[in-house]
Design a protein around this motif. Structure first.
Motif, PDB file in Angstrom:
ATOM      1  N   ILE A 202      18.964 -18.049 -26.881  1.00  0.00           N
ATOM      2  CA  ILE A 202      18.353 -17.411 -25.714  1.00  0.00           C
ATOM      3  C   ILE A 202      19.163 -17.687 -24.451  1.00  0.00           C
ATOM      4  O   ILE A 202      19.462 -16.765 -23.670  1.00  0.00           O
ATOM      5  N   PHE A 203      19.553 -18.932 -24.246  1.00  0.00           N
ATOM      6  CA  PHE A 203      20.270 -19.257 -23.001  1.00  0.00           C
ATOM      7  C   PHE A 203      21.723 -18.811 -23.046  1.00  0.00           C
ATOM      8  O   PHE A 203      22.323 -18.595 -21.982  1.00  0.00           O
ATOM      9  N   ALA A 204      22.274 -18.633 -24.235  1.00  0.00           N
ATOM     10  CA  ALA A 204      23.589 -18.002 -24.328  1.00  0.00           C
ATOM     11  C   ALA A 204      23.499 -16.555 -23.860  1.00  0.00           C
ATOM     12  O   ALA A 204      24.333 -16.077 -23.086  1.00  0.00           O
ATOM     13  N   GLY A 205      22.456 -15.854 -24.337  1.00  0.00           N
ATOM     14  CA  GLY A 205      22.247 -14.476 -23.896  1.00  0.00           C
ATOM     15  C   GLY A 205      21.950 -14.383 -22.416  1.00  0.00           C
ATOM     16  O   GLY A 205      22.453 -13.492 -21.718  1.00  0.00           O
ATOM     17  N   LEU A 206      21.148 -15.320 -21.906  1.00  0.00           N
ATOM     18  CA  LEU A 206      20.798 -15.303 -20.484  1.00  0.00           C
ATOM     19  C   LEU A 206      22.012 -15.575 -19.597  1.00  0.00           C
ATOM     20  O   LEU A 206      22.081 -15.072 -18.474  1.00  0.00           O
ATOM     21  N   THR A 207      22.948 -16.364 -20.075  1.00  0.00           N
ATOM     22  CA  THR A 207      24.157 -16.637 -19.287  1.00  0.00           C
ATOM     23  C   THR A 207      24.912 -15.346 -19.001  1.00  0.00           C
ATOM     24  O   THR A 207      25.305 -15.069 -17.862  1.00  0.00           O
ATOM     25  N   ALA A 208      25.130 -14.545 -20.050  1.00  0.00           N
ATOM     26  CA  ALA A 208      25.830 -13.270 -19.870  1.00  0.00           C
ATOM     27  C   ALA A 208      24.983 -12.299 -19.051  1.00  0.00           C
ATOM     28  O   ALA A 208      25.493 -11.633 -18.131  1.00  0.00           O
ATOM     29  N   LEU A 239      21.154 -20.986  -8.961  1.00  0.00           N
ATOM     30  CA  LEU A 239      19.996 -21.557  -9.651  1.00  0.00           C
ATOM     31  C   LEU A 239      19.847 -20.968 -11.053  1.00  0.00           C
ATOM     32  O   LEU A 239      19.608 -21.704 -12.021  1.00  0.00           O
ATOM     33  N   ARG A 240      19.997 -19.657 -11.166  1.00  0.00           N
ATOM     34  CA  ARG A 240      19.847 -19.006 -12.475  1.00  0.00           C
ATOM     35  C   ARG A 240      20.893 -19.499 -13.470  1.00  0.00           C
ATOM     36  O   ARG A 240      20.576 -19.849 -14.612  1.00  0.00           O
ATOM     37  N   LEU A 241      22.151 -19.542 -13.043  1.00  0.00           N
ATOM     38  CA  LEU A 241      23.211 -19.981 -13.941  1.00  0.00           C
ATOM     39  C   LEU A 241      23.131 -21.481 -14.224  1.00  0.00           C
ATOM     40  O   LEU A 241      23.448 -21.941 -15.329  1.00  0.00           O
ATOM     41  N   TYR A 242      22.697 -22.238 -13.235  1.00  0.00           N
ATOM     42  CA  TYR A 242      22.500 -23.679 -13.418  1.00  0.00           C
ATOM     43  C   TYR A 242      21.466 -23.933 -14.515  1.00  0.00           C
ATOM     44  O   TYR A 242      21.677 -24.770 -15.402  1.00  0.00           O
ATOM     45  N   LEU A 243      20.360 -23.216 -14.464  1.00  0.00           N
ATOM     46  CA  LEU A 243      19.309 -23.394 -15.468  1.00  0.00           C
ATOM     47  C   LEU A 243      19.797 -22.969 -16.854  1.00  0.00           C
ATOM     48  O   LEU A 243      19.460 -23.601 -17.860  1.00  0.00           O
ATOM     49  N   ASP A 244      20.599 -21.904 -16.909  1.00  0.00           N
ATOM     50  CA  ASP A 244      21.168 -21.483 -18.191  1.00  0.00           C
ATOM     51  C   ASP A 244      22.042 -22.595 -18.771  1.00  0.00           C
ATOM     52  O   ASP A 244      21.953 -22.909 -19.965  1.00  0.00           O
ATOM     53  N   PHE A 245      22.884 -23.185 -17.933  1.00  0.00           N
ATOM     54  CA  PHE A 245      23.808 -24.229 -18.396  1.00  0.00           C
ATOM     55  C   PHE A 245      23.034 -25.465 -18.847  1.00  0.00           C
ATOM     56  O   PHE A 245      23.281 -25.993 -19.951  1.00  0.00           O
ATOM     57  N   ILE A 246      22.138 -25.945 -18.021  1.00  0.00           N
ATOM     58  CA  ILE A 246      21.405 -27.171 -18.328  1.00  0.00           C
ATOM     59  C   ILE A 246      20.610 -27.026 -19.627  1.00  0.00           C
ATOM     60  O   ILE A 246      20.621 -27.911 -20.494  1.00  0.00           O
ATOM     61  N   ASN A 247      19.933 -25.903 -19.779  1.00  0.00           N
ATOM     62  CA  ASN A 247      19.112 -25.718 -20.983  1.00  0.00           C
ATOM     63  C   ASN A 247      19.976 -25.563 -22.232  1.00  0.00           C
ATOM     64  O   ASN A 247      19.642 -26.098 -23.294  1.00  0.00           O
ATOM     65  N   MET A 248      21.092 -24.841 -22.117  1.00  0.00           N
ATOM     66  CA  MET A 248      21.990 -24.725 -23.257  1.00  0.00           C
ATOM     67  C   MET A 248      22.530 -26.107 -23.636  1.00  0.00           C
ATOM     68  O   MET A 248      22.622 -26.447 -24.822  1.00  0.00           O
ATOM     69  N   PHE A 249      22.875 -26.897 -22.641  1.00  0.00           N
ATOM     70  CA  PHE A 249      23.373 -28.253 -22.879  1.00  0.00           C
ATOM     71  C   PHE A 249      22.329 -29.110 -23.594  1.00  0.00           C
ATOM     72  O   PHE A 249      22.629 -29.798 -24.576  1.00  0.00           O
ATOM     73  N   MET A 250      21.094 -29.066 -23.121  1.00  0.00           N
ATOM     74  CA  MET A 250      20.046 -29.904 -23.700  1.00  0.00           C
ATOM     75  C   MET A 250      19.747 -29.503 -25.145  1.00  0.00           C
ATOM     76  O   MET A 250      19.511 -30.365 -26.003  1.00  0.00           O
ATOM     77  N   PHE A 251      19.749 -28.216 -25.435  1.00  0.00           N
ATOM     78  CA  PHE A 251      19.492 -27.775 -26.810  1.00  0.00           C
ATOM     79  C   PHE A 251      20.674 -28.106 -27.718  1.00  0.00           C
ATOM     80  O   PHE A 251      20.483 -28.512 -28.869  1.00  0.00           O
ATOM     81  N   LEU A 252      21.901 -27.940 -27.229  1.00  0.00           N
ATOM     82  CA  LEU A 252      23.072 -28.296 -28.030  1.00  0.00           C
ATOM     83  C   LEU A 252      23.128 -29.795 -28.300  1.00  0.00           C
ATOM     84  O   LEU A 252      23.611 -30.237 -29.353  1.00  0.00           O
ATOM     85  N   LEU A 253      22.624 -30.587 -27.361  1.00  0.00           N
ATOM     86  CA  LEU A 253      22.636 -32.034 -27.521  1.00  0.00           C
ATOM     87  C   LEU A 253      21.802 -32.471 -28.719  1.00  0.00           C
ATOM     88  O   LEU A 253      22.090 -33.498 -29.341  1.00  0.00           O
ATOM     89  N   GLN A 254      20.790 -31.682 -29.058  1.00  0.00           N
ATOM     90  CA  GLN A 254      19.963 -32.009 -30.221  1.00  0.00           C
ATOM     91  C   GLN A 254      20.782 -31.907 -31.513  1.00  0.00           C
ATOM     92  O   GLN A 254      20.479 -32.583 -32.496  1.00  0.00           O
ATOM     93  N   PHE A 255      21.816 -31.063 -31.513  1.00  0.00           N
ATOM     94  CA  PHE A 255      22.676 -30.916 -32.695  1.00  0.00           C
ATOM     95  C   PHE A 255      23.865 -31.872 -32.659  1.00  0.00           C
ATOM     96  O   PHE A 255      24.225 -32.476 -33.670  1.00  0.00           O
ATOM     97  N   MET A 256      24.483 -31.971 -31.490  1.00  0.00           N
ATOM     98  CA  MET A 256      25.759 -32.665 -31.379  1.00  0.00           C
ATOM     99  C   MET A 256      25.645 -34.112 -30.930  1.00  0.00           C
ATOM    100  O   MET A 256      26.605 -34.884 -31.056  1.00  0.00           O
ATOM    101  N   GLY A 257      24.499 -34.488 -30.393  1.00  0.00           N
ATOM    102  CA  GLY A 257      24.358 -35.835 -29.845  1.00  0.00           C
ATOM    103  C   GLY A 257      24.207 -36.895 -30.925  1.00  0.00           C
ATOM    104  O   GLY A 257      23.439 -36.723 -31.872  1.00  0.00           O
ATOM    105  N   ASN A 258      24.957 -37.982 -30.792  1.00  0.00           N
ATOM    106  CA  ASN A 258      24.812 -39.135 -31.673  1.00  0.00           C
ATOM    107  C   ASN A 258      23.862 -40.120 -31.003  1.00  0.00           C
ATOM    108  O   ASN A 258      24.097 -40.547 -29.870  1.00  0.00           O
TER     109      ASN A 258
END
Length: 260
Positions: A202-208, A239-258
């Protein structure tokens, strides 16, 4: 004479288009610049607060969270007491209030409020430095930055109209928020995994989509000479792009974070 007028009109139109293009580049630079400063504030606040929330002195903290790591009184208040709900939902309430009140603010005030919001967001996500290793956080941030840059560039340059995706993405975002709140109480790992996957998409789509929308809105208002709107639109775009970045980061962290 008619040909002369046509040439003059064409020249004026070309000059106006060139002026709009130049203004658009300056506008987007301000959007990305404001967003970048907000990101720096967020991660600086998160890192600093997490440092104050943890101690290696067992006498200073009664709650152990890892090998030779204990929560200080501040850490216990932020992450274990009912205050954690305020910290968790404060950014969401801040966004609603900021979006509703920006029309009554000056551009300078709006920018200051955005930076305050970025600091509040940092407080809200500061626990990531307690849960995940610093290396995995840095790696996830780098991956997010690369993905964000590619998606935003595509949204800016593509000739495809992305406006049709707006309603679909908004409905998906609402469903994602509801599912995330429900999972706070269910604590289902399967639902959490599904939420993370859908959240990244969703946030990948929202970024574009947001990038193209910011560009389109600027061109429309610039043609009408709406200078008052243009003064604040860069802050809203950031603000819109900031929220897209932060949310994408937080969701990706669930996969990539050790995890620590």
């Amino acid at each position: 004479m008619a040909e002369y007028r046509t040439v003059r009109a064409g020249t004026a139109t070309g000059a106006r288009s060139a002026q709009i293009d130049e203004g658009l580049r300056a506008h987007m630079n301000k959007v990305y610049g404001t967003m970048s400063v907000g990101m720096l504030i967020t991660f600086a606040a998160a890192w600093a607060l997490s440092g104050m929330a943890v101690t290696t002195d067992p006498a200073a903290g009664a709650v152990q969270i890892g090998a030779d790591q204990y929560l200080t009184g501040l850490g216990q208040a932020l992450y274990l007491s009912p205050l954690k709900w305020v910290v968790m939902f404060a950014p969401l309430l801040f966004v609603f209030g900021f979006s509703a009140g920006i029309n009554r603010m000056s551009a300078a005030t709006a920018q200051t409020v955005f930076y305050v919001f970025a600091a509040v967001m940092g407080i809200s996500i500061s626990s990531i430095f307690l849960v995940f290793t610093g290396v995995s956080i840095a790696q996830t941030f780098l991956v997010t930055a690369i993905a964000f840059a590619g998606l935003s560039l595509w949204g800016y340059t593509t000739k495809k109209d992305l406006s049709g995706f707006g309603t679909f993405l908004l409905m998906g975002l609402i469903g994602l928020i509801v599912a995330s709140i429900v999972n706070l109480f269910l604590a289902s790992s399967a639902l959490g995994f599904a939420i993370s996957v859908i959240g990244v998409l969703i946030f990948a789509g929202l970024t574009a989509y947001d990038t193209q929308s910011i560009k389109t809105e600027y061109i429309e208002h610039a043609r009408h000479g709406d200078s008052e709107w243009l003064g604040k639109s860069a802050i809203l775009g950031a603000l819109r792009l900031y929220l897209d970045f932060i949310n994408m980061f937080m969701f990706l962290l669930q996969f990539m974070g050790n995890r620590e």
